[in-house]
Design a protein around this motif. Structure first.
Motif, PDB file in Angstrom:
ATOM      1  N   ILE A   7       0.844  -1.203   0.000  1.00 21.01           N
ATOM      2  CA  ILE A   7       0.000   0.000   0.000  1.00 21.01           C
ATOM      3  C   ILE A   7       0.874   1.246   0.000  1.00 21.01           C
ATOM      4  O   ILE A   7       0.657   2.177  -0.784  1.00 21.01           O
ATOM      5  CB  ILE A   7      -0.962  -0.007   1.208  1.00 21.01           C
ATOM      6  CG1 ILE A   7      -1.985  -1.142   1.063  1.00 21.01           C
ATOM      7  CG2 ILE A   7      -1.668   1.350   1.350  1.00 21.01           C
ATOM      8  CD1 ILE A   7      -2.799  -1.411   2.319  1.00 21.01           C
ATOM      9  N   PHE A   8       1.884   1.272   0.863  1.00 17.96           N
ATOM     10  CA  PHE A   8       2.789   2.424   0.952  1.00 17.96           C
ATOM     11  C   PHE A   8       3.452   2.681  -0.401  1.00 17.96           C
ATOM     12  O   PHE A   8       3.487   3.815  -0.883  1.00 17.96           O
ATOM     13  CB  PHE A   8       3.841   2.185   2.039  1.00 17.96           C
ATOM     14  CG  PHE A   8       4.645   3.397   2.371  1.00 17.96           C
ATOM     15  CD1 PHE A   8       4.281   4.216   3.434  1.00 17.96           C
ATOM     16  CD2 PHE A   8       5.762   3.746   1.627  1.00 17.96           C
ATOM     17  CE1 PHE A   8       5.017   5.348   3.744  1.00 17.96           C
ATOM     18  CE2 PHE A   8       6.500   4.873   1.921  1.00 17.96           C
ATOM     19  CZ  PHE A   8       6.127   5.677   2.984  1.00 17.96           C
ATOM     20  N   SER A   9       3.957   1.643  -1.018  1.00 17.97           N
ATOM     21  CA  SER A   9       4.650   1.769  -2.296  1.00 17.97           C
ATOM     22  C   SER A   9       3.733   2.289  -3.397  1.00 17.97           C
ATOM     23  O   SER A   9       4.090   3.202  -4.147  1.00 17.97           O
ATOM     24  CB  SER A   9       5.229   0.405  -2.680  1.00 17.97           C
ATOM     25  OG  SER A   9       5.851   0.465  -3.926  1.00 17.97           O
ATOM     26  N   LYS A  10       2.543   1.719  -3.490  1.00 17.65           N
ATOM     27  CA  LYS A  10       1.600   2.123  -4.538  1.00 17.65           C
ATOM     28  C   LYS A  10       1.171   3.578  -4.373  1.00 17.65           C
ATOM     29  O   LYS A  10       1.083   4.324  -5.349  1.00 17.65           O
ATOM     30  CB  LYS A  10       0.388   1.205  -4.551  1.00 17.65           C
ATOM     31  CG  LYS A  10       0.705  -0.184  -5.098  1.00 17.65           C
ATOM     32  CD  LYS A  10      -0.499  -1.093  -4.975  1.00 17.65           C
ATOM     33  CE  LYS A  10      -0.186  -2.489  -5.471  1.00 17.65           C
ATOM     34  NZ  LYS A  10      -0.170  -2.598  -6.926  1.00 17.65           N
ATOM     35  N   LEU A  11       0.909   4.001  -3.123  1.00 19.78           N
ATOM     36  CA  LEU A  11       0.482   5.381  -2.890  1.00 19.78           C
ATOM     37  C   LEU A  11       1.628   6.366  -3.101  1.00 19.78           C
ATOM     38  O   LEU A  11       1.424   7.462  -3.625  1.00 19.78           O
ATOM     39  CB  LEU A  11      -0.110   5.519  -1.495  1.00 19.78           C
ATOM     40  CG  LEU A  11      -1.412   4.740  -1.259  1.00 19.78           C
ATOM     41  CD1 LEU A  11      -1.884   4.910   0.177  1.00 19.78           C
ATOM     42  CD2 LEU A  11      -2.493   5.150  -2.247  1.00 19.78           C
ATOM     43  N   SER A  12       2.826   5.991  -2.710  1.00 20.55           N
ATOM     44  CA  SER A  12       3.996   6.852  -2.934  1.00 20.55           C
ATOM     45  C   SER A  12       4.204   7.097  -4.419  1.00 20.55           C
ATOM     46  O   SER A  12       4.441   8.229  -4.850  1.00 20.55           O
ATOM     47  CB  SER A  12       5.253   6.209  -2.344  1.00 20.55           C
ATOM     48  OG  SER A  12       5.197   6.179  -0.955  1.00 20.55           O
ATOM     49  N   GLU A  13       4.128   6.033  -5.185  1.00 19.46           N
ATOM     50  CA  GLU A  13       4.340   6.133  -6.626  1.00 19.46           C
ATOM     51  C   GLU A  13       3.243   6.948  -7.304  1.00 19.46           C
ATOM     52  O   GLU A  13       3.515   7.780  -8.167  1.00 19.46           O
ATOM     53  CB  GLU A  13       4.387   4.736  -7.228  1.00 19.46           C
ATOM     54  CG  GLU A  13       4.688   4.727  -8.701  1.00 19.46           C
ATOM     55  CD  GLU A  13       4.785   3.323  -9.257  1.00 19.46           C
ATOM     56  OE1 GLU A  13       4.284   3.117 -10.382  1.00 19.46           O
ATOM     57  OE2 GLU A  13       5.341   2.444  -8.573  1.00 19.46           O
ATOM     58  N   ALA A  14       2.008   6.737  -6.899  1.00 23.02           N
ATOM     59  CA  ALA A  14       0.876   7.398  -7.561  1.00 23.02           C
ATOM     60  C   ALA A  14       0.760   8.881  -7.237  1.00 23.02           C
ATOM     61  O   ALA A  14       0.355   9.671  -8.097  1.00 23.02           O
ATOM     62  CB  ALA A  14      -0.423   6.686  -7.190  1.00 23.02           C
ATOM     63  N   PHE A  15       1.112   9.272  -5.999  1.00 22.20           N
ATOM     64  CA  PHE A  15       0.798  10.632  -5.559  1.00 22.20           C
ATOM     65  C   PHE A  15       1.995  11.471  -5.106  1.00 22.20           C
ATOM     66  O   PHE A  15       1.813  12.648  -4.805  1.00 22.20           O
ATOM     67  CB  PHE A  15      -0.245  10.584  -4.429  1.00 22.20           C
ATOM     68  CG  PHE A  15      -1.501   9.885  -4.838  1.00 22.20           C
ATOM     69  CD1 PHE A  15      -2.328  10.411  -5.810  1.00 22.20           C
ATOM     70  CD2 PHE A  15      -1.853   8.670  -4.264  1.00 22.20           C
ATOM     71  CE1 PHE A  15      -3.493   9.759  -6.200  1.00 22.20           C
ATOM     72  CE2 PHE A  15      -3.010   7.999  -4.633  1.00 22.20           C
ATOM     73  CZ  PHE A  15      -3.832   8.552  -5.619  1.00 22.20           C
ATOM     74  N   GLN A  16       3.183  10.902  -5.019  1.00 24.86           N
ATOM     75  CA  GLN A  16       4.360  11.627  -4.530  1.00 24.86           C
ATOM     76  C   GLN A  16       3.979  12.513  -3.323  1.00 24.86           C
ATOM     77  O   GLN A  16       4.116  13.732  -3.351  1.00 24.86           O
ATOM     78  CB  GLN A  16       4.995  12.501  -5.627  1.00 24.86           C
ATOM     79  CG  GLN A  16       5.546  11.737  -6.806  1.00 24.86           C
ATOM     80  CD  GLN A  16       4.477  11.349  -7.807  1.00 24.86           C
ATOM     81  OE1 GLN A  16       3.616  12.147  -8.163  1.00 24.86           O
ATOM     82  NE2 GLN A  16       4.503  10.112  -8.256  1.00 24.86           N
ATOM     83  N   PRO A  17       3.492  11.901  -2.268  1.00 24.25           N
ATOM     84  CA  PRO A  17       2.950  12.669  -1.137  1.00 24.25           C
ATOM     85  C   PRO A  17       4.008  13.427  -0.340  1.00 24.25           C
ATOM     86  O   PRO A  17       5.178  13.021  -0.289  1.00 24.25           O
ATOM     87  CB  PRO A  17       2.298  11.595  -0.269  1.00 24.25           C
ATOM     88  CG  PRO A  17       3.036  10.347  -0.593  1.00 24.25           C
ATOM     89  CD  PRO A  17       3.417  10.462  -2.038  1.00 24.25           C
TER      90      PRO A  17
END
Length: 85
Positions: A7-17
């Protein structure tokens, strides 16, 4: 890799939070529906990204679910979201 890491990896990649926390809260739900031995069933995501700045609350949640993907979402019983732009 754990579900939390995925989850962390997918969200980091998608949104550059600017800020991202993925918290496994499974132990808080021991004995409740959906609990799985070993955890990895109940998560809280706290994410702040400019990508969400102009989106409604519903659109933000949909974007997070889409980024995580249906295969991984099927493995998660509960996902609490705190999404800001």
């Amino acid at each position: 890799m754990t579900r939390r890491d995925d989850i962390f990896s997918k969200l980091s990649e998608a949104f550059q939070p600017d800020h991202l926390e993925v918290i496994d809260e499974s132990e808080l739900h021991r004995g409740h529906a959906g609990y799985q031995d070993g955890g990895q069933s109940h998560f809280r995501v706290v994410i702040r990204s400019q990508a969400f700045a102009k989106l409604s609350r519903i659109s933000r949640h949909r974007a997070v679910h889409t980024a995580i993907g249906s295969e991984l979402m099927e493995q998660v019983h509960a996902l609490a979201l705190e999404v800001t732009g």
